[in-house]
Design a protein around this motif. Structure first.
Motif, PDB file in Angstrom:
ATOM      1  N   GLU A 243       0.867  -1.182   0.000  1.00  0.00           N
ATOM      2  CA  GLU A 243       0.000   0.000   0.000  1.00  0.00           C
ATOM      3  C   GLU A 243       0.900   1.229   0.000  1.00  0.00           C
ATOM      4  OE1 GLU A 243      -3.682  -0.049   2.482  1.00  0.00           O
ATOM      5  OE2 GLU A 243      -2.738  -1.821   3.383  1.00  0.00           O
ATOM      6  N   PRO A 244       1.286   1.699  -1.167  1.00  0.00           N
ATOM      7  CA  PRO A 244       2.210   2.828  -1.246  1.00  0.00           C
ATOM      8  C   PRO A 244       1.560   4.121  -0.768  1.00  0.00           C
ATOM      9  CG  PRO A 244       1.403   2.282  -3.426  1.00  0.00           C
ATOM     10  CD  PRO A 244       0.899   1.208  -2.503  1.00  0.00           C
ATOM     11  N   PRO A 245       2.358   5.128  -0.446  1.00  0.00           N
ATOM     12  CA  PRO A 245       1.799   6.408  -0.014  1.00  0.00           C
ATOM     13  C   PRO A 245       1.024   7.089  -1.142  1.00  0.00           C
ATOM     14  CG  PRO A 245       4.159   6.596  -0.370  1.00  0.00           C
ATOM     15  CD  PRO A 245       3.834   5.142  -0.460  1.00  0.00           C
ATOM     16  N   THR A 246       0.044   7.872  -0.766  1.00  0.00           N
ATOM     17  CA  THR A 246      -0.720   8.648  -1.751  1.00  0.00           C
ATOM     18  C   THR A 246      -0.181  10.065  -1.876  1.00  0.00           C
ATOM     19  OG1 THR A 246      -2.329   9.387  -0.085  1.00  0.00           O
ATOM     20  CG2 THR A 246      -2.789   7.290  -1.230  1.00  0.00           C
ATOM     21  N   ALA A 247       0.707  10.445  -0.984  1.00  0.00           N
ATOM     22  CA  ALA A 247       1.337  11.769  -1.026  1.00  0.00           C
ATOM     23  C   ALA A 247       2.686  11.669  -0.325  1.00  0.00           C
ATOM     24  CB  ALA A 247       0.456  12.822  -0.361  1.00  0.00           C
ATOM     25  N   LEU A 248       3.546  12.663  -0.563  1.00  0.00           N
ATOM     26  CA  LEU A 248       4.933  12.520  -0.126  1.00  0.00           C
ATOM     27  C   LEU A 248       5.509  13.840   0.377  1.00  0.00           C
ATOM     28  CD1 LEU A 248       6.982  10.152  -0.235  1.00  0.00           C
ATOM     29  CD2 LEU A 248       7.744  11.053  -2.442  1.00  0.00           C
ATOM     30  N   VAL A 249       6.266  13.745   1.502  1.00  0.00           N
ATOM     31  CA  VAL A 249       7.074  14.847   2.012  1.00  0.00           C
ATOM     32  C   VAL A 249       8.527  14.524   1.700  1.00  0.00           C
ATOM     33  CG1 VAL A 249       7.806  16.149   4.052  1.00  0.00           C
ATOM     34  CG2 VAL A 249       5.445  15.307   3.883  1.00  0.00           C
ATOM     35  N   VAL A 250       9.216  15.431   1.007  1.00  0.00           N
ATOM     36  CA  VAL A 250      10.622  15.226   0.669  1.00  0.00           C
ATOM     37  C   VAL A 250      11.450  16.219   1.481  1.00  0.00           C
ATOM     38  CG1 VAL A 250      12.335  15.183  -1.183  1.00  0.00           C
ATOM     39  CG2 VAL A 250       9.975  14.485  -1.646  1.00  0.00           C
ATOM     40  N   ALA A 251      12.519  15.731   2.117  1.00  0.00           N
ATOM     41  CA  ALA A 251      13.214  16.532   3.128  1.00  0.00           C
ATOM     42  C   ALA A 251      14.217  17.536   2.585  1.00  0.00           C
ATOM     43  CB  ALA A 251      13.910  15.619   4.145  1.00  0.00           C
ATOM     44  N   ASN A 252      14.592  17.471   1.297  1.00  0.00           N
ATOM     45  CA  ASN A 252      15.394  18.569   0.732  1.00  0.00           C
ATOM     46  C   ASN A 252      15.350  18.547  -0.789  1.00  0.00           C
ATOM     47  OD1 ASN A 252      17.384  16.850  -0.299  1.00  0.00           O
ATOM     48  ND2 ASN A 252      18.939  17.410   1.200  1.00  0.00           N
ATOM     49  N   ASP A 253      15.870  19.600  -1.400  1.00  0.00           N
ATOM     50  CA  ASP A 253      15.786  19.764  -2.849  1.00  0.00           C
ATOM     51  C   ASP A 253      16.633  18.767  -3.623  1.00  0.00           C
ATOM     52  OD1 ASP A 253      13.938  21.754  -3.529  1.00  0.00           O
ATOM     53  OD2 ASP A 253      15.264  23.325  -2.812  1.00  0.00           O
ATOM     54  N   ALA A 254      17.796  18.395  -3.075  1.00  0.00           N
ATOM     55  CA  ALA A 254      18.640  17.438  -3.782  1.00  0.00           C
ATOM     56  C   ALA A 254      17.885  16.137  -4.016  1.00  0.00           C
ATOM     57  CB  ALA A 254      19.925  17.184  -2.983  1.00  0.00           C
ATOM     58  N   MET A 255      17.194  15.651  -2.996  1.00  0.00           N
ATOM     59  CA  MET A 255      16.422  14.417  -3.139  1.00  0.00           C
ATOM     60  C   MET A 255      15.207  14.636  -4.030  1.00  0.00           C
ATOM     61  SD  MET A 255      16.720  12.754   0.690  1.00  0.00           S
ATOM     62  CE  MET A 255      15.973  14.151   1.529  1.00  0.00           C
ATOM     63  N   MET A 256      14.675  15.862  -4.032  1.00  0.00           N
ATOM     64  CA  MET A 256      13.522  16.158  -4.881  1.00  0.00           C
ATOM     65  C   MET A 256      13.863  15.993  -6.356  1.00  0.00           C
ATOM     66  SD  MET A 256      10.341  16.909  -4.675  1.00  0.00           S
ATOM     67  CE  MET A 256       9.297  16.852  -6.143  1.00  0.00           C
ATOM     68  N   VAL A 257      15.104  16.297  -6.731  1.00  0.00           N
ATOM     69  CA  VAL A 257      15.529  16.088  -8.117  1.00  0.00           C
ATOM     70  C   VAL A 257      15.399  14.612  -8.484  1.00  0.00           C
ATOM     71  CG1 VAL A 257      17.469  16.213  -9.720  1.00  0.00           C
ATOM     72  CG2 VAL A 257      17.064  18.080  -8.112  1.00  0.00           C
ATOM     73  N   GLY A 258      15.852  13.756  -7.568  1.00  0.00           N
ATOM     74  CA  GLY A 258      15.731  12.317  -7.805  1.00  0.00           C
ATOM     75  C   GLY A 258      14.285  11.864  -7.885  1.00  0.00           C
ATOM     76  N   VAL A 259      13.434  12.436  -7.055  1.00  0.00           N
ATOM     77  CA  VAL A 259      12.005  12.096  -7.081  1.00  0.00           C
ATOM     78  C   VAL A 259      11.397  12.480  -8.426  1.00  0.00           C
ATOM     79  CG1 VAL A 259       9.744  12.709  -6.102  1.00  0.00           C
ATOM     80  CG2 VAL A 259      11.677  12.204  -4.584  1.00  0.00           C
ATOM     81  N   LEU A 260      11.718  13.663  -8.919  1.00  0.00           N
ATOM     82  CA  LEU A 260      11.173  14.115 -10.205  1.00  0.00           C
ATOM     83  C   LEU A 260      11.615  13.196 -11.344  1.00  0.00           C
ATOM     84  CD1 LEU A 260      11.731  17.980  -9.859  1.00  0.00           C
ATOM     85  CD2 LEU A 260       9.530  16.788  -9.825  1.00  0.00           C
ATOM     86  N   ARG A 261      12.871  12.803 -11.323  1.00  0.00           N
ATOM     87  CA  ARG A 261      13.384  11.931 -12.383  1.00  0.00           C
ATOM     88  C   ARG A 261      12.737  10.549 -12.328  1.00  0.00           C
ATOM     89  NH1 ARG A 261      19.891  13.361 -12.170  1.00  0.00           N
ATOM     90  NH2 ARG A 261      19.751  15.391 -13.235  1.00  0.00           N
ATOM     91  N   GLU A 262      12.624   9.997 -11.133  1.00  0.00           N
ATOM     92  CA  GLU A 262      12.037   8.663 -10.999  1.00  0.00           C
ATOM     93  C   GLU A 262      10.559   8.678 -11.356  1.00  0.00           C
ATOM     94  OE1 GLU A 262      12.056   4.579 -10.301  1.00  0.00           O
ATOM     95  OE2 GLU A 262      13.712   6.013 -10.526  1.00  0.00           O
ATOM     96  N   ALA A 263       9.851   9.722 -10.950  1.00  0.00           N
ATOM     97  CA  ALA A 263       8.431   9.828 -11.283  1.00  0.00           C
ATOM     98  C   ALA A 263       8.237   9.920 -12.793  1.00  0.00           C
ATOM     99  CB  ALA A 263       7.822  11.040 -10.593  1.00  0.00           C
ATOM    100  N   ARG A 264       9.087  10.701 -13.457  1.00  0.00           N
ATOM    101  CA  ARG A 264       8.971  10.830 -14.911  1.00  0.00           C
ATOM    102  C   ARG A 264       9.270   9.503 -15.597  1.00  0.00           C
ATOM    103  NH1 ARG A 264      12.782  15.184 -17.662  1.00  0.00           N
ATOM    104  NH2 ARG A 264      14.331  13.667 -16.919  1.00  0.00           N
TER     105      ARG A 264
END
Length: 344
Positions: A243-264
């Motif tokens: 049961e994966p999360p339906t929303a996400l808190v990311v703790a900094n911008d560096a990791m957010m770059v990785g999130v954007l790439r993986e989501a795409r």
């Protein structure tokens, strides 16, 4: 005493005048080893006599300062550190100080060598963004009475000046915002272990869940190690849950770059398929699609306060250590799933 050998004196000339070895002169000039007070005094007198004060390090021994501060920081750890450096340099320059910058690469061993190199340049004080997992460098600076201010990553100790953002309440607010939109399975990508910023933001996430009446689940937190690659891997881990999360808190911008790439890569639309909020705000936060809902740190003010604290410590070594916490600002955009957000 024999006269200096040339119009431009060397350490050999200083050694002969003071009646000591060249090695002893080097230790006095570079601060690499303790030297007896009478020996140090003889070396300082020789420096002054020969006019060796044209060198910045030697001049600092005689005058008591170089009007410079050292900054030991990891330039790759977070995109906003470059902006922080600009603020530090502006504030230092306005006070008549130059800045010597050294990259720690966010590694304890490199940080230790970097700090020692800056000290050998006789800087009047140090601004330090501590590397994760090692406090020995801070303890050494405190023990040696080196004017020091910790920047961004505030330590859980009261014997050193520090300045950084408030992390707990602000991350709680990000989490509560997602909960207010009806999300009940809110995940988090946390930062590198051993950093107080990581610990505090994770605590804020848990606090936000509790305030929303939601239960904290250990599997809903994945460590992104404060890096792009770690952020992508952490998102993969969370999406692989039964049961994966339906929303996400990311703790900094560096990791957010990785999130954007993986989501795409997975064909997921941020904001629609996966609402996301992030602690930190860089210049591209409102340029991506959708624009990111962020908690923006007051970077300029952190830099200014850090320099001011350091100069106050240099001027008054015996003052009580001070910790300054500055409040971030919620910048509400569209990645949280709220749709177009129009500022008032």
């Amino acid at each position: 005493m024999p006269p200096p050998r040339s119009s431009r004196p060397t350490q050999r000339d200083i050694a002969e005048l003071a009646g000591v070895s060249i090695t002893t002169v080097s230790h006095v000039v570079n601060g690499t080893r303790a030297v007896a007070e009478d020996t140090k005094a003889a070396v300082l007198k020789a420096i002054e006599t020969t006019g060796y004060t044209g060198d910045a390090i030697a001049r600092s021994l005689v005058t008591g300062g170089t009007r410079s501060i050292g900054v030991a920081i990891s330039l790759l750890a977070n995109p906003y550190f470059a902006v922080l450096m600009q603020a530090i340099e502006r504030e230092a320059a306005s006070a008549g100080y130059t800045v010597l910058l050294a990259d720690t690469h966010d590694a304890a061993d490199t940080e230790r060598e970097t700090v020692r190199t800056l000290r050998s340049r006789r800087v009047d004080g140090l601004l330090l963004t501590p590397s994760p997992g090692d406090s020995s460098v801070i303890s050494e600076l405190v023990a040696l009475d080196v004017p020091t201010v910790l920047v961004d990553r505030v330590a859980t100790r009261g014997d050193v000046d520090q300045v950084g953002s408030e992390n707990i309440q602000s991350t709680s607010a990000l989490t509560a915002h997602l909960a207010s939109l009806g999300h009940r399975r809110i995940g988090m990508i946390s930062g590198a272990p051993g950093l107080t910023t990581s610990e505090e933001r994770t605590l804020g996430y848990r606090l936000g869940l509790g305030r929303a009446g939601l239960t904290w689940l250990a599997e809903m937190v994945a460590c992104g190690h404060s890096s792009r690659e770690g952020g992508a891997l952490a998102l993969s881990t969370l999406l692989a849950l039964p049961e994966p999360p339906t929303a996400l808190v990311v703790a900094n911008d560096a990791m957010m770059v990785g999130v954007l790439r993986e989501a795409r890569k997975r064909g997921l639309k941020i904001g629609r398929d996966l609402p996301v909020v992030v602690y930190d705000d860089v210049e591209w936060s409102d340029l991506v699609d959708p624009p990111l809902t962020t908690m923006a740190q007051p970077i300029d003010e952190i830099g200014r306060q850090a320099v001011r604290l350091l100069l106050a410590r240099i001027a008054e070594p015996g003052r009580k250590p001070e910790t300054v916490r500055l409040a971030p600002e919620l910048r509400h955009r569209e990645s949280c799933g709220c749709g177009p957000v129009h500022p008032h």
